[in-house]
Design a protein around this motif. Structure first.
Motif, PDB file in Angstrom:
ATOM      1  N   SER A 405      -0.444  15.935  -7.821  1.00  0.00           N
ATOM      2  CA  SER A 405       1.106  15.533  -7.811  1.00  0.00           C
ATOM      3  C   SER A 405       2.017  16.575  -8.897  1.00  0.00           C
ATOM      4  O   SER A 405       1.139  17.276  -9.577  1.00  0.00           O
ATOM      5  CB  SER A 405       1.066  14.037  -8.361  1.00  0.00           C
ATOM      6  N   TYR A 406       3.119  16.240  -8.945  1.00  0.00           N
ATOM      7  CA  TYR A 406       4.047  16.968  -9.673  1.00  0.00           C
ATOM      8  C   TYR A 406       3.891  18.590  -9.152  1.00  0.00           C
ATOM      9  O   TYR A 406       3.708  19.482 -10.100  1.00  0.00           O
ATOM     10  CB  TYR A 406       3.923  16.982 -11.140  1.00  0.00           C
ATOM     11  N   SER A 407       3.448  18.611  -7.889  1.00  0.00           N
ATOM     12  CA  SER A 407       2.958  20.139  -7.468  1.00  0.00           C
ATOM     13  C   SER A 407       3.837  21.035  -6.924  1.00  0.00           C
ATOM     14  O   SER A 407       4.035  21.501  -5.803  1.00  0.00           O
ATOM     15  CB  SER A 407       2.073  19.786  -6.512  1.00  0.00           C
ATOM     16  N   TRP A 408       4.983  21.378  -7.882  1.00  0.00           N
ATOM     17  CA  TRP A 408       6.299  21.969  -7.269  1.00  0.00           C
ATOM     18  C   TRP A 408       6.017  23.393  -7.296  1.00  0.00           C
ATOM     19  O   TRP A 408       6.418  24.055  -6.371  1.00  0.00           O
ATOM     20  CB  TRP A 408       7.332  21.983  -8.352  1.00  0.00           C
ATOM     21  N   LYS A 409       5.145  24.353  -7.857  1.00  0.00           N
ATOM     22  CA  LYS A 409       4.744  25.325  -7.728  1.00  0.00           C
ATOM     23  C   LYS A 409       4.139  25.660  -6.476  1.00  0.00           C
ATOM     24  O   LYS A 409       4.454  26.809  -5.735  1.00  0.00           O
ATOM     25  CB  LYS A 409       3.988  25.969  -8.893  1.00  0.00           C
ATOM     26  N   THR A 410       3.203  24.693  -6.122  1.00  0.00           N
ATOM     27  CA  THR A 410       2.398  24.817  -4.978  1.00  0.00           C
ATOM     28  C   THR A 410       3.477  24.830  -3.668  1.00  0.00           C
ATOM     29  O   THR A 410       3.504  25.649  -2.754  1.00  0.00           O
ATOM     30  CB  THR A 410       1.435  23.761  -4.812  1.00  0.00           C
ATOM     31  N   LEU A 411       4.381  23.873  -3.892  1.00  0.00           N
ATOM     32  CA  LEU A 411       5.464  23.918  -2.759  1.00  0.00           C
ATOM     33  C   LEU A 411       6.289  25.312  -2.797  1.00  0.00           C
ATOM     34  O   LEU A 411       6.448  25.830  -1.499  1.00  0.00           O
ATOM     35  CB  LEU A 411       6.310  22.846  -3.106  1.00  0.00           C
ATOM     36  N   LYS A 412       6.714  25.990  -3.942  1.00  0.00           N
ATOM     37  CA  LYS A 412       7.432  27.173  -3.647  1.00  0.00           C
ATOM     38  C   LYS A 412       6.470  28.151  -3.145  1.00  0.00           C
ATOM     39  O   LYS A 412       6.853  29.100  -2.270  1.00  0.00           O
ATOM     40  CB  LYS A 412       7.566  27.606  -5.246  1.00  0.00           C
ATOM     41  N   ALA A 438       8.748  23.253 -17.514  1.00  0.00           N
ATOM     42  CA  ALA A 438       8.439  23.948 -16.051  1.00  0.00           C
ATOM     43  C   ALA A 438       7.470  24.817 -16.463  1.00  0.00           C
ATOM     44  O   ALA A 438       6.490  25.336 -15.663  1.00  0.00           O
ATOM     45  CB  ALA A 438       9.697  24.299 -15.482  1.00  0.00           C
ATOM     46  N   VAL A 439       7.622  25.644 -17.888  1.00  0.00           N
ATOM     47  CA  VAL A 439       6.798  27.055 -17.785  1.00  0.00           C
ATOM     48  C   VAL A 439       5.750  26.697 -18.510  1.00  0.00           C
ATOM     49  O   VAL A 439       4.324  27.231 -18.242  1.00  0.00           O
ATOM     50  CB  VAL A 439       7.965  27.934 -18.860  1.00  0.00           C
ATOM     51  N   THR A 440       5.374  25.619 -19.493  1.00  0.00           N
ATOM     52  CA  THR A 440       4.342  25.477 -20.169  1.00  0.00           C
ATOM     53  C   THR A 440       3.399  24.135 -19.480  1.00  0.00           C
ATOM     54  O   THR A 440       2.411  24.284 -19.901  1.00  0.00           O
ATOM     55  CB  THR A 440       4.905  24.923 -21.565  1.00  0.00           C
ATOM     56  N   ARG A 441       4.173  23.272 -18.823  1.00  0.00           N
ATOM     57  CA  ARG A 441       3.527  22.166 -18.160  1.00  0.00           C
ATOM     58  C   ARG A 441       2.735  21.274 -19.227  1.00  0.00           C
ATOM     59  O   ARG A 441       1.912  20.446 -19.144  1.00  0.00           O
ATOM     60  CB  ARG A 441       2.323  22.622 -17.005  1.00  0.00           C
ATOM     61  N   ARG A 442       3.721  21.392 -20.507  1.00  0.00           N
ATOM     62  CA  ARG A 442       3.401  20.481 -21.570  1.00  0.00           C
ATOM     63  C   ARG A 442       4.449  19.713 -21.890  1.00  0.00           C
ATOM     64  O   ARG A 442       5.756  19.856 -21.377  1.00  0.00           O
ATOM     65  CB  ARG A 442       2.803  21.245 -22.788  1.00  0.00           C
ATOM     66  N   ASP A 443       4.282  18.804 -22.775  1.00  0.00           N
ATOM     67  CA  ASP A 443       5.423  17.870 -23.131  1.00  0.00           C
ATOM     68  C   ASP A 443       6.029  18.492 -24.214  1.00  0.00           C
ATOM     69  O   ASP A 443       5.614  19.685 -24.727  1.00  0.00           O
ATOM     70  CB  ASP A 443       4.906  16.450 -23.544  1.00  0.00           C
ATOM     71  N   LEU A 444       7.087  18.095 -24.759  1.00  0.00           N
ATOM     72  CA  LEU A 444       7.844  19.079 -25.638  1.00  0.00           C
ATOM     73  C   LEU A 444       7.499  19.082 -27.008  1.00  0.00           C
ATOM     74  O   LEU A 444       8.075  19.820 -27.967  1.00  0.00           O
ATOM     75  CB  LEU A 444       9.331  18.450 -25.621  1.00  0.00           C
ATOM     76  N   HIS A 453      -1.923  25.366 -13.348  1.00  0.00           N
ATOM     77  CA  HIS A 453      -1.451  26.438 -12.395  1.00  0.00           C
ATOM     78  C   HIS A 453      -0.282  26.067 -11.445  1.00  0.00           C
ATOM     79  O   HIS A 453       0.303  26.950 -10.646  1.00  0.00           O
ATOM     80  CB  HIS A 453      -2.795  26.358 -11.322  1.00  0.00           C
ATOM     81  N   GLU A 454       0.507  24.837 -11.975  1.00  0.00           N
ATOM     82  CA  GLU A 454       1.602  24.719 -11.159  1.00  0.00           C
ATOM     83  C   GLU A 454       3.006  25.048 -12.184  1.00  0.00           C
ATOM     84  O   GLU A 454       4.149  24.937 -11.879  1.00  0.00           O
ATOM     85  CB  GLU A 454       1.848  23.135 -11.089  1.00  0.00           C
TER      86      GLU A 454
END
Length: 523
Positions: A405-412, A438-444, A453-454
């Protein structure tokens, strides 16, 4: 011509040190021809940010009601905030932004009896941050005639305790409440839009894709259009708006289109975008439609707003009429239905460049990711959602679904186009926070990472908030980059996001925002 020089300018394709602006568009930076020269002092410049899915009118309204997003550490905090809020239209006390997952004193949603502590004489309505659940007090239930009546609502639920409504309304059932609150006047709508646009400018945003027709019951879409056009004519619309036209009724959609409204109709400041459909609910409220029960509540699978037949009818009609389509899908079962409808519509009326899309695209299976990329669908992501969702996704849907889920890099990587946004006012329109997530895949706060990897590169994240947002509105040839001939929309940052540590991107200040070469934020 105005020459802007002495800057590090990210054009969307590379870096330069200067650029020119003339008649609202970028031009080649010829210093000898400049009427004015502006020294930017080495600052960092990016194309103006585009939030590709939000609710501008709803955001403007949220700025006028109780700010529960800032008062959600406890149920007591929420009640205190509402208690300080004066009543508004129709005597209602309104608030938005609570999230019971953040409550320290109780671990549940608020109920009518909690809101009775706010008022027993005024109706009170408090909308959850996700916008897919709300709670009202007993006075409101009495006005609705629902103190001890439990109506059945397709695509929604009136929640009960011991057989009577407890004040919680989910998804389509919320319409029962919204229908009782008087809509704003045209001037009030314009005030909300002005306030929302100014707030966006402060985040560096110059354009948005906004869903505004379904905010207020009794407010006609043409009134919303009129408000935008009057603001534009007066020079008071400080963001470019691509209107995601939300219609759930086929006859209303047909009347809208036959009145001359279709994708691309309008100006550079306000134009009609796609048909927008709300397919299911939210993960936080457990109303996103899943293919199997929620891992943390086996009695729930979510709520579907449309049947398959309804999806087929609406999507098929829009596709046939040459209209773009964007559908809110958070749960994988909802996504199955929407992909089936897209496949059917495009098989019946093939279109080479439809740019139909999935809004949110959160809970997904690998087979669905392949379909999305293979069908050439656009994805409207919200990286800022990771700030909250990484704490609940595996608990809600289980480990297997969470891992795809939330696999937006895979889609790109598979060839899909992915733009970015905030779904504001679900989240604040904090572009730099979204880029950081988007860059860290962490919360703020630095917790995580979730599926590292995403992660996007900084360049990919910036592109998702600029050029790809322009692509989603068929405007990639006129905005989203700093290049001659494009609309002169740009944002001045206080630091270089390529140079700072990834966990500091959110802290970069917005120094100024320009739309069409006119400064709309900053000194």
């Amino acid at each position: 011509m105005t020459l802007y020089k002495n800057a590090r300018v990210y054009t969307g394709e590379g870096f330069v040190t200067s650029f020119g602006v003339e008649n609202g568009k970028f031009v080649a930076p010829e210093e000898a021809l400049a009427d004015e020269v502006v020294d930017l002092g080495g600052a960092f410049v990016v194309p103006g940010f585009i939030d590709s899915h939000m609710h501008l009118l709803n955001f403007g309204q949220a700025l006028t009601v109780a700010p529960l997003h800032a008062n959600t550490t406890s149920l007591g905090d929420m009640i205190a905030c509402l208690g300080k809020t004066p009543s508004g239209r129709g005597g209602w006390i309104l608030g938005r932004g609570w999230n019971h997952d953040y409550f320290a004193d109780v671990k549940r949603m608020p109920t009518r009896w909690d809101l009775d502590k706010v008022s027993t004489t005024h109706p009170v309505c408090a909308v959850r941050a996700c916008g897919h659940a709300l709670v009202v007090n007993s006075r409101a239930l009495a006005l609705l005639g629902l103190l001890d009546v439990v109506p059945q609502v397709e695509g929604g639920e009136v929640v009960t305790e011991k057989g009577v409504p407890n004040g919680i309304f989910l998804d389509n059932a919320m319409d029962l409440v919204y229908g009782a609150i008087p809509p704003p006047t045209l001037d009030q709508v314009k005030d909300m839009l002005r306030a929302g646009a100014r707030a966006l400018n402060a985040y560096g945003i110059t354009g948005c894709h906004s869903d505004d027709y379904c905010v207020f019951h009794g407010l006609e879409p043409e009134t919303v259009n009129r408000a935008f056009r009057e603001l534009e004519a007066a020079g008071e619309l400080t963001v470019r708006v691509y209107e995601q036209a939300n219609f759930a009724d086929p006859k209303q959609l047909q009347a809208f289109v036959e009145a001359g409204n279709n994708t691309g109709v309008g100006s550079d400041y306000f134009k009609i975008g796609p048909l927008k459909l709300l397919g299911d609910g939210s993960l936080g409220a457990r109303t996103a439609l899943l293919s199997k029960p929620y891992a943390d509540d086996s009695t729930k699978m979510g709520l579907g707003i449309f049947t398959q037949e309804q999806f087929d009818q609406l999507i098929g009609y829009a596709n046939r009429m040459g209209m773009q389509v964007a559908v809110h899908c958070i749960g994988d079962a909802c996504l199955d239905m929407v992909l089936q409808s897209f496949e059917k519509a495009l098989a019946e009326y093939p279109r080479a460049d439809h740019r139909h899309g999935i809004v949110h695209c959160q809970i997904t299976r690998p087979d669905q990711l392949q379909k999305i990329a293979g069908m050439g669908l656009h994805v409207y992501a919200q990286s800022i959602f990771l700030d909250y969702d990484i704490h609940i996704v595996e608990a809600r849907v289980g480990k297997e679904l969470a891992e795809s889920s939330y696999s937006w890099k895979t889609l790109k990587n598979w060839g899909a186009t992915v733009s970015n946004g905030s779904d504001c006012p679900v989240e604040l329109p904090n572009v730099l926070g979204g880029i950081q997530c988007a860059v860290t895949r962490r919360d703020l706060s630095g917790n995580g990472p979730y599926l590292p990897h995403e992660a996007f590169t900084v360049g990919e994240a910036l592109e998702s908030f600029t050029a790809t947002g322009a692509y989603a509105s068929f405007e990639e040839g006129k905005k989203g980059k700093i290049t001659p001939g494009y609309l002169a929309d740009f944002t001045l940052l206080g630091a270089d996001p390529f140079a700072v540590e990834p966990d500091q991107i959110k802290d970069i200040p917005i120094l100024g925002t320009w739309v069409g070469g006119k400064r709309v934020f900053g000194k």
